[in-house]
Design a protein around this motif. Structure first.
Motif, PDB file in Angstrom:
ATOM      1  N   SER A  23      30.869  47.927  27.760  1.00 31.10           N
ATOM      2  CA  SER A  23      29.971  47.534  28.858  1.00 31.10           C
ATOM      3  C   SER A  23      29.324  48.758  29.509  1.00 31.10           C
ATOM      4  O   SER A  23      28.207  48.679  29.999  1.00 31.10           O
ATOM      5  CB  SER A  23      30.714  46.706  29.909  1.00 31.10           C
ATOM      6  OG  SER A  23      31.533  47.518  30.727  1.00 31.10           O
TER       7      SER A  23
ATOM      8  N   CYS B 218      25.101  32.361  29.668  1.00 30.85           N
ATOM      9  CA  CYS B 218      25.970  33.421  30.194  1.00 30.85           C
ATOM     10  C   CYS B 218      26.296  33.136  31.652  1.00 30.85           C
ATOM     11  O   CYS B 218      25.436  32.694  32.415  1.00 30.85           O
ATOM     12  CB  CYS B 218      25.290  34.783  30.063  1.00 30.85           C
ATOM     13  SG  CYS B 218      25.124  35.329  28.360  1.00 30.85           S
TER      14      CYS B 218
ATOM     15  N   LEU C 194      38.579  38.179  20.507  1.00 29.67           N
ATOM     16  CA  LEU C 194      38.572  38.045  21.973  1.00 29.67           C
ATOM     17  C   LEU C 194      38.738  36.604  22.440  1.00 29.67           C
ATOM     18  O   LEU C 194      38.821  36.358  23.637  1.00 29.67           O
ATOM     19  CB  LEU C 194      37.250  38.609  22.530  1.00 29.67           C
ATOM     20  CG  LEU C 194      37.056  40.107  22.314  1.00 29.67           C
ATOM     21  CD1 LEU C 194      35.604  40.497  22.577  1.00 29.67           C
ATOM     22  CD2 LEU C 194      37.995  40.897  23.203  1.00 29.67           C
ATOM     23  N   THR C 195      38.796  35.655  21.515  1.00 31.31           N
ATOM     24  CA  THR C 195      38.791  34.242  21.922  1.00 31.31           C
ATOM     25  C   THR C 195      40.010  33.863  22.770  1.00 31.31           C
ATOM     26  O   THR C 195      39.912  32.961  23.592  1.00 31.31           O
ATOM     27  CB  THR C 195      38.700  33.310  20.697  1.00 31.31           C
ATOM     28  OG1 THR C 195      39.729  33.661  19.765  1.00 31.31           O
ATOM     29  CG2 THR C 195      37.351  33.420  20.022  1.00 31.31           C
TER      30      THR C 195
ATOM     31  N   LEU D  64      40.429  43.925  25.896  1.00 27.30           N
ATOM     32  CA  LEU D  64      39.573  43.817  27.084  1.00 27.30           C
ATOM     33  C   LEU D  64      39.158  45.191  27.595  1.00 27.30           C
ATOM     34  O   LEU D  64      38.039  45.361  28.069  1.00 27.30           O
ATOM     35  CB  LEU D  64      40.271  43.016  28.189  1.00 27.30           C
ATOM     36  CG  LEU D  64      40.377  41.511  27.931  1.00 27.30           C
ATOM     37  CD1 LEU D  64      41.133  40.834  29.066  1.00 27.30           C
ATOM     38  CD2 LEU D  64      39.007  40.891  27.751  1.00 27.30           C
TER      39      LEU D  64
ATOM     40  N   ARG E 293      32.537  32.097  28.275  1.00 29.72           N
ATOM     41  CA  ARG E 293      32.038  33.456  28.013  1.00 29.72           C
ATOM     42  C   ARG E 293      31.766  33.663  26.522  1.00 29.72           C
ATOM     43  O   ARG E 293      30.795  34.318  26.149  1.00 29.72           O
ATOM     44  CB  ARG E 293      33.019  34.500  28.530  1.00 29.72           C
ATOM     45  CG  ARG E 293      33.059  34.546  30.046  1.00 29.72           C
ATOM     46  CD  ARG E 293      33.739  35.813  30.523  1.00 29.72           C
ATOM     47  NE  ARG E 293      33.888  35.835  31.955  1.00 29.72           N
ATOM     48  CZ  ARG E 293      32.920  36.163  32.804  1.00 29.72           C
ATOM     49  NH1 ARG E 293      31.744  36.470  32.368  1.00 29.72           N
ATOM     50  NH2 ARG E 293      33.145  36.176  34.103  1.00 29.72           N
TER      51      ARG E 293
ATOM     52  N   LEU F 225      41.359  35.932  24.890  1.00 33.06           N
ATOM     53  CA  LEU F 225      41.357  36.780  26.082  1.00 33.06           C
ATOM     54  C   LEU F 225      40.244  36.458  27.071  1.00 33.06           C
ATOM     55  O   LEU F 225      40.351  36.808  28.240  1.00 33.06           O
ATOM     56  CB  LEU F 225      41.249  38.248  25.659  1.00 33.06           C
ATOM     57  CG  LEU F 225      42.367  38.734  24.737  1.00 33.06           C
ATOM     58  CD1 LEU F 225      42.046  40.116  24.196  1.00 33.06           C
ATOM     59  CD2 LEU F 225      43.691  38.744  25.480  1.00 33.06           C
ATOM     60  N   VAL F 226      39.180  35.851  26.590  1.00 33.95           N
ATOM     61  CA  VAL F 226      38.079  35.486  27.486  1.00 33.95           C
ATOM     62  C   VAL F 226      37.846  33.985  27.365  1.00 33.95           C
ATOM     63  O   VAL F 226      38.186  33.366  26.356  1.00 33.95           O
ATOM     64  CB  VAL F 226      36.783  36.283  27.189  1.00 33.95           C
ATOM     65  CG1 VAL F 226      36.990  37.766  27.425  1.00 33.95           C
ATOM     66  CG2 VAL F 226      36.288  36.037  25.797  1.00 33.95           C
ATOM     67  N   SER F 227      37.241  33.428  28.373  1.00 35.32           N
ATOM     68  CA  SER F 227      37.069  31.979  28.424  1.00 35.32           C
ATOM     69  C   SER F 227      36.102  31.497  27.342  1.00 35.32           C
ATOM     70  O   SER F 227      35.221  32.233  26.906  1.00 35.32           O
ATOM     71  CB  SER F 227      36.538  31.568  29.800  1.00 35.32           C
ATOM     72  OG  SER F 227      35.187  31.976  29.930  1.00 35.32           O
TER      73      SER F 227
ATOM     74  N   THR G  33      32.041  41.830  31.320  1.00 35.12           N
ATOM     75  CA  THR G  33      32.243  41.066  30.084  1.00 35.12           C
ATOM     76  C   THR G  33      30.910  40.780  29.421  1.00 35.12           C
ATOM     77  O   THR G  33      30.731  41.015  28.222  1.00 35.12           O
ATOM     78  CB  THR G  33      32.996  39.744  30.372  1.00 35.12           C
ATOM     79  OG1 THR G  33      34.250  40.058  30.980  1.00 35.12           O
ATOM     80  CG2 THR G  33      33.228  38.956  29.101  1.00 35.12           C
ATOM     81  N   THR G  34      29.949  40.321  30.197  1.00 30.54           N
ATOM     82  CA  THR G  34      28.620  40.026  29.670  1.00 30.54           C
ATOM     83  C   THR G  34      27.969  41.293  29.130  1.00 30.54           C
ATOM     84  O   THR G  34      27.403  41.307  28.034  1.00 30.54           O
ATOM     85  CB  THR G  34      27.750  39.389  30.773  1.00 30.54           C
ATOM     86  OG1 THR G  34      28.375  38.181  31.202  1.00 30.54           O
ATOM     87  CG2 THR G  34      26.349  39.092  30.281  1.00 30.54           C
TER      88      THR G  34
END
Length: 153
Positions: free
Chosen positions: A33, A56, A120-121, A26, A128, A123-125, A87-88
């Motif tokens: 970012s 998004c 990242l699956t 992350l 997302r 770690l992020v929803s 994140t985006t």
């Protein structure tokens, strides 16, 4: 397209994420970012030329252009995402760094499961992750549309 057949810059990004332990992924996404380039002024003056990626969670807009010339033109990608949506913006920056400048045929050959390859699956929803997949889908669709328009003359 297997991982081995991915373009070098995409493979390098996957390896960057693979090289860090899960808790640090992350932080790496946050670093990406911060490196998302600003939109060219022509899009700031004409935001209607950008397509919103409604999947998004944060407002994200993108535009795709094909470079001049025949054959297999390079693809240029532009994103607009607010700084308060790291994140985006991170996902957009990964796609920018991985795909911008590649030949159109190479972009179209990128596997649709590319977002899952960054580890990242967990770690992020899922929502997302769907946003990043939608960004890739929009890029590929716009490339196909631009190619068709160019072929039609």
């Amino acid at each position: 397209m297997t991982t081995e057949a991915l373009p070098d810059q995409v493979q390098g990004l996957i390896e960057d994420f693979d090289a860090v332990p899960e808790p640090d992924k992350l932080q790496l996404l946050l670093e990406f970012s911060r490196s998302l380039p600003e939109l060219p002024a022509r899009y700031g003056e004409h935001p209607e030329d950008l397509e919103q990626v409604v999947e998004c969670q944060s407002p994200l807009f993108l535009a795709v252009e094909l470079e001049e010339g025949g054959g297999d033109p390079g693809v240029n990608i532009y994103f607009s995402a607010p700084p308060e949506a790291p994140t985006t913006r991170g996902f957009a920056s990964i796609l920018y760094e991985g795909l911008d400048g590649l030949p159109a045929s190479t972009v179209l050959d990128i596997p649709d499961d590319l977002p899952e390859r960054f580890g990242l699956t967990k770690l992020v929803s899922p929502l997302r992750m769907r946003g990043m997949s939608a960004m890739l889908g929009r890029i590929k669709r716009q490339v196909r549309e631009l190619q068709a328009a160019r072929a039609a003359g």
